[in-house]
Design an enzyme around this catalytic site. Structure first.
Site, PDB file in Angstrom:
ATOM      1  N   SER A  55       0.859  -1.177   0.000  1.00  0.00           N
ATOM      2  CA  SER A  55       0.000   0.000   0.000  1.00  0.00           C
ATOM      3  C   SER A  55       0.891   1.221   0.000  1.00  0.00           C
ATOM      4  O   SER A  55       2.086   1.139   0.336  1.00  0.00           O
ATOM      5  CB  SER A  55      -0.889   0.002   1.248  1.00  0.00           C
ATOM      6  OG  SER A  55      -1.520   1.245   1.440  1.00  0.00           O
TER       7      SER A  55
ATOM      8  N   TYR B  66      -2.081  -1.386  10.545  1.00  0.00           N
ATOM      9  CA  TYR B  66      -2.185  -1.629   9.104  1.00  0.00           C
ATOM     10  C   TYR B  66      -0.934  -1.116   8.395  1.00  0.00           C
ATOM     11  O   TYR B  66      -0.352  -1.810   7.554  1.00  0.00           O
ATOM     12  CB  TYR B  66      -3.430  -0.936   8.555  1.00  0.00           C
ATOM     13  CG  TYR B  66      -3.670  -1.164   7.084  1.00  0.00           C
ATOM     14  CD1 TYR B  66      -4.215  -2.367   6.634  1.00  0.00           C
ATOM     15  CD2 TYR B  66      -3.355  -0.181   6.147  1.00  0.00           C
ATOM     16  CE1 TYR B  66      -4.439  -2.589   5.282  1.00  0.00           C
ATOM     17  CE2 TYR B  66      -3.578  -0.390   4.794  1.00  0.00           C
ATOM     18  CZ  TYR B  66      -4.121  -1.591   4.368  1.00  0.00           C
ATOM     19  OH  TYR B  66      -4.331  -1.804   3.032  1.00  0.00           O
TER      20      TYR B  66
END
Length: 290
Positions: free
Chosen positions: A142, A155
């Site tokens: 990401s 995350y």
């Protein structure tokens, strides 16, 4: 990279980016798609869409955190259907909390799914790819694997770890003719993201845009595929103007702090930077005159 006639396995294939990548691979001519996720019903729906394109599809309902079941499933898969040429690790979960309000069960789930489950599956398939002397592994990290985001500490940590894992694996497996790629989408409009408080000023991309960027990156043999101009801008800021990125993250994050104070902070920092730049140029000008 030519993907026509290849066999691809995609985790997290029942929705979002994983589903979009599966559909894009089918349209690009892969021979067979192996779709992995926990929800068999949703997998069946995706498989039906793909089979309408004309691509053979196999679905495996599997929880990647259950290592024994994963080992058995991969052994059976290889025995019944032959080798996998492309692995796309896309399965992931995300919880949004301030660090001080984070809950241990959610932290453990993010670590187990995003990192440990991916690690185990990759190990099982990479060993087999080595024996066949070919393969491509795509790890979906990401932008948060480059730029950590407030309220997304765990995350972000898993996505940083995935990026480091990918870089190490790329160097280790190169001698076996295995290519290892990191895909770094920015905020993407998926079911998972719809449960989050969006960051201000960030326009989500579509899963289809992410999948198309992956195809372009694979064709160009790109090792790290950044998706979207916002990703490129954020990484540029991190490398060359980290102070500016810090202010932007404070402005964008879903926080209670009044935006006006952040705007004033940004203006002050820009003024400070301008003063410094002007003073450097002034010194250079005086030196030239002498």
């Amino acid at each position: 990279m030519n993907i026509q006639g290849k066999v691809a396995l995609i985790t997290g294939a029942s929705r979002g980016i994983g589903k979009a990548i599966a559909l894009e691979l089918a349209q690009q001519g892969v021979k067979r798609l192996i779709l992995v996720a926990r929800d068999r019903h949703k997998l069946a729906q995706v498989a039906q869409e793909i089979e309408e394109i004309g691509t053979e599809t196999i679905i495996i309902a599997l929880d990647l955190t259950q290592s024994v079941n994963v080992n058995i499933a991969i052994a059976q898969l290889w025995r019944n259907y032959g080798p996998v040429h492309i692995l796309v690790n896309c399965a992931g979960v995300a919880y949004q909390n301030s660090f001080l309000q984070s809950k241990l069960p959610q932290v453990q789930e993010e670590l187990s799914v995003n990192l440990l489950g991916m690690y185990n599956l990759t190990s099982l398939i990479a060993r087999r790819m080595v024996s066949q002397r070919q393969g491509t592994i795509v790890n979906v990290s990401s932008l948060m694997g480059k730029v950590a985001a407030p309220t997304m500490a765990t995350y972000s940590a898993t996505k940083f770890a995935i990026l480091g894992f990918t870089q190490a694996l790329r160097r280790e497996l190169a001698e076996h003719n295995i290519h290892v790629v990191a895909l770094l989408p920015t905020l993407t409009d998926t079911d998972m993201v719809r449960d989050l408080k969006l960051f201000r000023g960030v326009t989500p991309m579509t899963p289809q845009q992410v999948a198309q960027a992956l195809m372009i990156g694979l064709q160009k043999d790109t090792s790290e595929i950044l998706v979207g101009w916002q990703s490129h801008l954020a990484v540029w800021c991190q490398n060359f103007a980290p102070w500016l990125l810090e202010v932007i993250l404070k402005l964008a994050a879903p926080r209670k702090q009044p935006p006006i104070s952040l705007i004033k902070s940004l203006a002050a920092k820009i003024q400070h930077f301008s003063d410094w730049l002007f003073s450097k140029n002034k010194v250079a000008f005086v030196s030239d005159r002498k």
